[in-house]
Design an enzyme around this catalytic site. Structure first.
Site, short mmCIF file in Angstrom:
data_model
loop_
_atom_site.label_atom_id
_atom_site.label_comp_id
_atom_site.label_asym_id
_atom_site.label_seq_id
_atom_site.Cartn_x
_atom_site.Cartn_y
_atom_site.Cartn_z
N ASP A 1 0.87 -1.18 0.00
CA ASP A 1 0.00 0.00 0.00
C ASP A 1 0.91 1.24 0.00
OD1 ASP A 1 -1.71 2.09 0.67
OD2 ASP A 1 -2.93 0.87 2.03
N HIS A 2 0.86 1.97 -1.09
CA HIS A 2 1.80 3.08 -1.25
C HIS A 2 1.48 4.24 -0.29
CE1 HIS A 2 5.09 5.04 -2.97
NE2 HIS A 2 4.77 5.07 -4.24
#
Ligand code: CAO
Length: 439
Positions: A411-412
């Site tokens: 998850d950036h």
């Protein structure tokens, strides 16, 4: 038969306007003032009402045409108008509904008529493909079409309940209610996401089809996967680990493990390597708070693994992997995946995970992009290992090495690209050196 022409009336100062909807079709019975076609300029849309009643014999315009005042829209048999009241109940239903709808008088200049609406005044479309996504005209009376258009409902998505599959006003209302009741996709930051409705296609027109209900697990996991995919900005980092020595070690231990009733698979070693990497990079062993403004770091190491069952994908969780050795983990893997396939997993055995591994190595493939099992923040996908020529700098020659393809999706919002690459690099070093892994 008494055929009359319906022409575009005075529509104000427009040289040409687009036809965005043809509301009636050939064979339809229409009454005076029924909307026939909808025109749109860059500023307004307007319905052209019927100047007289009758039966539509021929429609001369189509969606996408550009027309202007005086253009022939359709031919109507007005002799049929007198017979209309005696027609089938469907037609009577049209008449009853028409009584509720306000349409401008035919003599009124259409551009100034009350039916003209500025686009910005229209309600937000609930499911909007203005001309119907199936490319086929749904069966509905002009008034119901008008009603649906005003609410932005695509009639091709509405289930009809009227005679001869005709869509009634209450069907449109029911559809709108259903659409509004659908859960909105919300990210941890609270932003919603709306998408175009999927086109409704009658696949049987192209060949034989069979329709089967989705398995319950697929329905549940599908909804979760969709939410995770649209709310967490995914990045997938690919890498390869040299597992030649690890595989030799695993094979050498296999017989001993089997004596203890354990099948020692690569996945058990992977879980140990992942726990080690999670300890080195704690932001991977974390979850975002529901508001998305805090990171919750976990001091425990529960690892989920994707398990393929005849009913679909489930993710059993092995708890406290940091306190278990490879043999214990391998034993639990077999036990949990066996029960998953027999549908005997308890709900709590699929809860509490920190990080998930999806191993397709036993099946095949080179790389894939796994979807994060939110609210976890990363997932490791593993594909089939294969023997590759790897350049040995010291020896100055290629060496055959067993390489394991890894795909780490993260998850950036939580993890930066640099940490993504550091995590897989750490995993590589753990997996390529058995001694490190067993420490
Ligand atoms: N490369 C090459 N061979 C591999 C391998 C890899 N990465 N991983 C496993 N194998 C081999 C194993 O060594 C085993 O061979 P042997 O019997 O000769 O030792 C064989 O493949 C079968 O392994 P397995 O699948 O029984 O065991 P596992 O521990 O690797 O996997 C489980 C267990 C439950 C993860 C697996 O059965 C499964 O369900 N995988 C599918 C997961 C999935 O669907 N993921 C997708 C999620 S996204 O839709």
């Amino acid at each position: 038969m008494s055929l009359k022409e319906v022409l575009v009336p005075d529509i104000g100062n427009f040289d040409s306007v687009d036809v965005i909807d043809v509301i009636v079709s050939e064979g339809d019975t229409i009454a005076t003032d029924d909307p026939l076609v909808t025109l749109e300029t860059d500023k307004a849309s307007m319905d052209i009402p019927a100047p007289f009643g009758g039966i539509v014999k021929e429609v001369k315009v189509a969606v996408g045409d550009q027309i202007k005042e005086g253009v022939l829209i359709m031919m109507v048999d007005t002799a049929a108008e007198a017979e209309a009241p005696a027609a089938a109940p469907v037609v009577q239903a049209v008449k009853v509904e028409e009584a509720k709808v306000e349409v401008p008088p035919p003599s009124h200049p259409v551009a100034e008529a009350p039916a003209v609406k500025q686009p910005e005044q229209k309600p937000n479309p609930v499911a909007a493909t203005p001309t119907g996504s199936a490319g086929k005209l749904a069966h509905a009376s002009p008034s119901v079409r008008k009603f649906a258009r005003e609410l932005g409902a695509d009639l091709n998505l509405v289930t009809p309940s009227g005679p001869k599959n005709r869509i009634l006003q209450e069907d449109v209302q029911k559809f709108i209610k259903g659409e509004l009741a659908k859960p909105r996709s919300e990210s941890a930051g609270g932003a919603g996401l709306s998408t175009l409705p999927m086109p409704v296609i009658d696949f049987s027109q192209y060949g034989e089809i069979e329709t089967k209900p989705l398995a319950r697990i697929k329905k549940i996991s599908g909804a979760n996967l969709h939410r995770n995919w649209v709310t967490a900005p995914h990045v997938t980092q690919f890498d390869e680990a040299d597992i030649t020595d690890l595989e030799d070690f695993r094979r050498s231990m296999k017989a001993e493990a089997e004596k203890k009733g354990v099948k020692l698979t690569m996945l058990a070693f992977l879980i140990k390597a992942v726990v080690n990497a999670l300890k080195a990079y704690p932001s991977f062993n974390a979850s975002l708070s529901p508001e998305g403004n805090e990171l919750i770091l976990k001091g425990y190491y529960n690892i989920g693994f994707a398990c393929d069952t005849p009913d679909g994908l489930v993710v059993p969780v092995i708890r406290d992997c940091d306190h278990k050795d490879v043999m214990d983990i391998a034993r639990e893997l077999i036990e949990l995946s066996g029960r998953a396939r027999e549908r005997k997993l308890k709900v709590e055995e699929m809860q509490g995970g920190c990080f998930t591994i999806s191993s397709l190595g036993g099946i095949g493939g080179t790389m894939f992009t796994p979807i994060i099992n939110c609210p976890e923040v990363a997932i490791l996908g593993v594909s089939r290992s294969s023997m590759q020529p790897v350049w040995d700098k010291a020896k100055g020659e290629f060496e055959p090495r067993l390489m394991l393809p890894m795909s780490l999706s993260y998850d950036h919002r939580v993890i930066d690209g640099a940490d993504g690459a550091r995590f897989t690099t750490h995993l590589r070093s753990m997996l390529s050196d058995v001694r490190r892994l067993l420490l």
